[in-house]
Design an enzyme around this catalytic site. Structure first.
Site, short mmCIF file in Angstrom:
data_model
loop_
_atom_site.label_atom_id
_atom_site.label_comp_id
_atom_site.label_asym_id
_atom_site.label_seq_id
_atom_site.Cartn_x
_atom_site.Cartn_y
_atom_site.Cartn_z
N SER A 1 0.76 -1.25 0.00
CA SER A 1 0.00 0.00 0.00
C SER A 1 0.80 1.31 0.00
O SER A 1 1.48 1.65 0.96
CB SER A 1 -0.94 0.02 1.21
N SER B 1 -0.94 4.14 -0.09
CA SER B 1 -1.79 5.04 0.69
C SER B 1 -1.45 5.03 2.17
O SER B 1 -1.37 6.08 2.80
CB SER B 1 -3.26 4.66 0.48
N LYS C 1 -13.08 -0.82 -7.19
CA LYS C 1 -13.51 0.55 -7.49
C LYS C 1 -14.93 0.62 -8.07
O LYS C 1 -15.58 1.65 -7.96
CB LYS C 1 -12.52 1.23 -8.44
N ASP D 1 -9.12 9.70 -8.94
CA ASP D 1 -8.16 9.17 -9.92
C ASP D 1 -8.10 10.06 -11.16
O ASP D 1 -7.03 10.30 -11.72
CB ASP D 1 -8.57 7.76 -10.36
N GLY E 1 3.10 6.15 -12.41
CA GLY E 1 1.90 6.56 -11.69
C GLY E 1 2.12 7.27 -10.37
O GLY E 1 1.15 7.56 -9.67
#
Length: 248
Positions: free
Chosen positions: A20, A22, A69, A106, A231
């Protein structure tokens, strides 16, 4: 004072997310801002139905990553207009009365990280993959007036398969976006099966993957003189937009 010190919990919903971004990003952010009452954890689900077992009274917001998502939408009370148009949610705000509102950040992260790289000859894009992340990409390309074609292993009407990417297609489509997980750590040798031999210095390759910094997809493009972007900036931008939403 007591209200200020109330615990604020946040988390990432996904599958096999020990890597992760995040959790690391927000834990560091909370420390830098001296937000001692904030914490961030992973909600690693093998099935999205495990979401209903969370005590939402203890959580202020979520990030959502693949493969949930789209599936998470069924559990929400409301989604904002942009997320609805995209058809995918990667940020959830939990209101004071425990309502769940879905957003998509996003698209913002992708939009702001690709815009500096777009040149006048970048008129058509191939989008590799059909998951929730790809939906935000398509939304942005449409906004930027870049024509796109989606590439899928199991194409439906309007999409093409990987073996349909010819030399002519590669010549016309000078933006290629990888929204698949192919090449993510630890499977760093993997990459989408496109004809890399037809890449040129006119091409722009954007990979939503951030670990490793340079995927095999990007490395193959770089060898052919293509501009390459990973990204990482997109992730930071979408995370900051999520933080903004949580604190509205």
């Amino acid at each position: 004072m007591e209200k200020m010190l109330k615990k604020r919990k946040f988390g990432l919903i996904g599958k096999d997310i020990s890597y992760s971004f995040s959790r690391h990003y927000f834990t560091k952010k909370f420390k830098e801002l001296n937000l001692v009452n904030h914490e961030y954890g992973n909600f690693d689900f093998q099935n999205i139905n495990e979401f209903s077992e969370i005590n939402l009274k203890e959580v202020a917001g979520f990030n959502v990553t693949i493969p949930y998502k789209e599936k998470i939408i069924a559990f929400l009370d409301k989604i904002d207009a942009v997320a609805e148009e995209i058809g995918a949610v990667n940020t959830i705000k939990i209101t004071n009365d425990h309502k769940l509102i879905g957003f998509n950040t996003d698209y913002y992260g992708f939009q702001e990280s690709i815009k500096p790289w777009i040149q006048s000859h970048h008129k058509k894009a191939l989008v590799l993959g059909t998951g929730g992340a790809s939906k935000a990409i398509l939304y942005v390309l449409k906004k930027l007036n870049i024509e796109y074609t989606v590439v899928s292993r199991t194409p439906i009407a309007g999409q093409i398969s990987y073996d349909q990417i010819t030399k002519e297609v590669m010549r016309d489509y000078t933006v290629i976006v990888n929204s698949t997980p192919l090449g993510t750590f630890p499977d760093v040798d993997k990459c989408p099966t496109i004809p890399y031999e037809y890449l040129t210095d006119k091409h722009l390759l954007f990979d939503l993957i951030y670990n490793p910094d340079k995927t095999t997809f990007l490395a193959k493009g770089e060898k052919k003189g293509a501009k390459i972007v990973n990204g990482s900036k997109m992730l930071e931008l979408q995370a900051e937009k999520a933080w903004e939403i949580w604190n509205l």
